[in-house]
Design a protein around this motif. Structure first.
Motif, short mmCIF file in Angstrom:
data_model
loop_
_atom_site.label_atom_id
_atom_site.label_comp_id
_atom_site.label_asym_id
_atom_site.label_seq_id
_atom_site.Cartn_x
_atom_site.Cartn_y
_atom_site.Cartn_z
N ARG A 71 2.54 3.32 -16.36
CA ARG A 71 2.82 2.29 -15.35
C ARG A 71 3.03 0.92 -16.00
O ARG A 71 2.47 -0.08 -15.58
CB ARG A 71 1.67 2.21 -14.35
CG ARG A 71 1.21 3.54 -13.79
CD ARG A 71 2.13 4.16 -12.76
NE ARG A 71 1.56 5.39 -12.23
CZ ARG A 71 1.68 5.82 -11.00
NH1 ARG A 71 2.41 5.17 -10.14
NH2 ARG A 71 1.09 6.94 -10.61
N TYR A 121 -1.91 2.70 -8.68
CA TYR A 121 -2.13 2.56 -7.24
C TYR A 121 -1.77 1.15 -6.77
O TYR A 121 -2.43 0.18 -7.12
CB TYR A 121 -3.58 2.89 -6.92
CG TYR A 121 -3.90 2.85 -5.45
CD1 TYR A 121 -5.05 2.22 -5.01
CD2 TYR A 121 -3.05 3.44 -4.52
CE1 TYR A 121 -5.35 2.18 -3.65
CE2 TYR A 121 -3.35 3.39 -3.17
CZ TYR A 121 -4.49 2.76 -2.74
OH TYR A 121 -4.80 2.72 -1.41
N SER A 158 -4.77 7.66 -14.73
CA SER A 158 -3.34 7.39 -14.50
C SER A 158 -3.06 7.14 -13.02
O SER A 158 -2.25 6.27 -12.69
CB SER A 158 -2.50 8.58 -14.95
OG SER A 158 -2.79 8.92 -16.27
N ALA A 159 -3.72 7.90 -12.16
CA ALA A 159 -3.51 7.70 -10.72
C ALA A 159 -3.98 6.29 -10.32
O ALA A 159 -3.34 5.60 -9.54
CB ALA A 159 -4.26 8.75 -9.92
N ASP A 168 0.83 -1.21 0.00
CA ASP A 168 0.00 0.00 0.00
C ASP A 168 0.86 1.24 0.00
O ASP A 168 0.55 2.23 -0.65
CB ASP A 168 -0.88 0.06 1.27
CG ASP A 168 -2.10 -0.81 1.16
OD1 ASP A 168 -2.83 -0.94 2.16
OD2 ASP A 168 -2.31 -1.39 0.07
N ALA A 169 1.92 1.20 0.81
CA ALA A 169 2.76 2.38 0.97
C ALA A 169 3.72 2.54 -0.20
O ALA A 169 4.57 3.43 -0.20
CB ALA A 169 3.52 2.31 2.29
N GLY A 207 -2.19 -0.21 -4.01
CA GLY A 207 -3.19 -0.82 -3.14
C GLY A 207 -4.13 -1.77 -3.88
O GLY A 207 -4.78 -2.61 -3.27
N PHE A 208 -4.20 -1.63 -5.22
CA PHE A 208 -5.03 -2.56 -5.99
C PHE A 208 -4.31 -3.90 -6.14
O PHE A 208 -4.84 -4.96 -5.82
CB PHE A 208 -5.33 -1.99 -7.38
CG PHE A 208 -6.21 -0.79 -7.38
CD1 PHE A 208 -6.24 0.06 -8.49
CD2 PHE A 208 -7.03 -0.47 -6.30
CE1 PHE A 208 -7.05 1.18 -8.50
CE2 PHE A 208 -7.85 0.65 -6.30
CZ PHE A 208 -7.85 1.48 -7.42
#
Ligand code: NAD
Ligand code: NAD
Lengths: 207, 207
Positions: B123, B97, B92-93, B22-23, B99-100
Motif C-alpha cells: 500500500r 484500510y 497487510s489488511a 470508508d467504502a 477507514g483509518f
C-alpha cells in the motif's frame, strides 16, 4: 465412568489447552501441560487415559484434538461451521486464526470472486467460487458467515448468505448491512479501537 | 473569511466524505457529493472554492484530500502516525484500510522480520526491518503501534515499541501484554465476536 477427581480437573486442562491453541502451539508434552495446569505429570497422564487419550511418546498430545476430547467429555462440544466470504488479506488471516478452532468455530469453507484466488488452497481449504455460495452453504451446513469482501459487494453477498439460510453474520466491510429481523449481524470496526486509543492519548498529553 | 452558511455545511460534507473514504471511493464528482449531502451542486462548488478546493474537470474531488481540507477548516485535523508491526495477512489488511486514514490515523511505517517481506511495498509503504524498529519510530514519530505478529514475539515487540516511546498499542496477537502504567493497550479478539453470535444463535434455536 471417569473418576470425580479427574472430571474436576478437566476444566483446568481445557483452559490451558485453549491458551496453547490461541498461541498457535500444535503439540504439548505431558510434562509441560501438567506444569501449566499445576498438577503432577503422572496424574495428568492417568486423567487423560480415562478419556482414551495417551499422547505420542516423544511428541506429547495434539493440542486441538485433546481440547476437543476434553470439551466433549465436559459436554461442551460446539461445532459452528463458519463460511468466509472474501479471501484477501483479512479473509486469509481469519481463515488461519487458531483462536476460532479452539472454541468450536470450524472454518468449513472459503469463497472468493477472483479467478486467481478461486481454486487456491488457504490453510488447508480450497477456495470455491462466490457464484456457488448457495451450494457451498448447503453442503457444509455453514451457519455463521464472515464478510471480508470489499465494501461495494458486502450487502449483495450478505443477501445471498441470508437467502441461503445463514442467520449469523460477522461483518468487516465498512458498510451498515440491512438484514431481516431474525438475522444477527456483528460489525467489526477497528478504526473505533484506534479512536479510543487516540482519545486516551489526547487526555494524557492535556494533563 | 468563509461565509457562515458555508461553515454550517462543512460538517455534512465531512460526514459524507468519511463514508466515501470508508467504502474505498477515491474520487467523487461535485454532482455526486452534492446529492449525498443534500445540496445543489453549484452551491457545493461555491462552498468548496472558499477552501481553495476546485476539483478536477471530468474527475471531481480527491476524497481523502478534500476530507482533510474540510476537517482542517473545522479545526478537527488530527494526525496520528501509526506503525504496524508484522505485515502478514492481517497487517497487510490493516495497512490498506481506508477507514483509518479518513479519521486521521496515518499508517506511517511498516516493519516485519521476514527477509522476503522486508523491502517489499505494501500500500505504497516500503516494509522496514523489525531490527530497526527504534529508528523507524524516531524518524516517523509513530505514536500508535499495531501488533500483528505471531503470538510468541508479541510481548518482545511490545517491549521494544514502549522503550522507543510508543504509548498506545493495538494488539491482535492472542496474548495478554504486560506494559507500564502509562501505556494503553487495546486487545482485539475476533473469536469473542463469533462467540457472541453463537450465543445468540443458540438462544434462537432453544426457543
Ligand atoms: N472493519 C475493519 O476494521 C477493517 C480493517 C481492515 C479491512 N477491512 C475491510 O475488510 C474488507 C477486506 O479487506 P482486505 O484488506 O482483505 O481486502 P482484499 O482486497 O485483500 O480482499 C478482498 C477479497 O474479496 C474478494 N471478493 C470481491 N468480491 C467478492 C465477492 N462478490 N464474493 C467473494 N469474494 C469477493 C476479492 O477477490 C478479494 O480477494 C474490506 O471491506 C476492508 O475495507 C475492515
Ligand atoms: N485477534 C484476532 O481476532 C485475530 C484474528 C486473526 C489473526 N490474529 C492474530 O494476528 C496475528 C497475525 O496473523 P496473520 O494471519 O497476519 O499472521 P501471518 O503469519 O500472516 O503474519 C505475521 C507476520 O509477522 C511477521 N513477524 C514475525 N516476527 C516478527 C517480528 N519480530 N517483528 C515484526 N514482524 C514479525 C511475520 O514475518 C509475518 O509477516 C497472529 O498473532 C494471529 O494469531 C488475531
Amino acid at each position: 465412568g471417569i473418576p470425580e477427581a479427574t472430571v474436576a480437573r478437566l476444566p483446568i486442562y481445557l483452559r490451558v489447552l485453549g491458551a496453547l491453541a490461541d498461541a498457535g502451539t500444535r503439540t504439548v508434552s505431558s510434562d509441560e501441560l501438567a506444569a501449566l495446569a499445576g498438577v503432577g505429570s503422572a496424574k495428568l497422564r492417568r486423567d487423560l487415559s480415562h478419556l482414551g487419550s495417551y499422547g505420542t511418546r516423544g511428541v506429547g498430545y495434539d493440542v486441538e484434538h485433546l481440547a476437543y476430547q476434553v470439551s466433549r467429555e465436559l459436554g461442551l462440544t460446539q461445532d459452528w461451521p463458519v463460511l468466509i466470504v472474501g479471501v484477501g488479506n483479512l479473509g486469509s488471516a481469519l481463515a488461519g486464526y487458531a483462536g476460532f478452532a479452539s472454541r468450536g468455530f470450524r472454518v468449513c469453507a472459503l469463497v472468493d470472486a477472483d479467478p486467481d484466488v478461486i481454486g487456491t488452497t488457504v490453510r488447508g481449504l480450497r477456495v470455491q467460487p462466490a457464484a456457488e455460495l448457495e451450494d457451498v452453504v448447503r453442503h457444509t451446513g455453514a451457519c455463521i458467515g464472515v464478510l471480508a469482501t470489499p465494501a461495494p459487494v458486502a450487502q449483495r453477498m450478505c443477501d445471498r448468505l441470508v437467502s441461503a439460510g445463514v442467520r449469523s453474520i460477522l461483518n468487516f466491510a465498512p458498510v451498515v448491512l440491512t438484514v431481516p429481523a431474525d438475522v444477527d449481524v456483528r460489525k467489526v470496526d477497528l478504526s473505533m479501537e484506534l479512536q479510543i486509543l487516540a482519545f486516551k492519548e489526547q487526555r494524557k498529553t492535556s494533563k
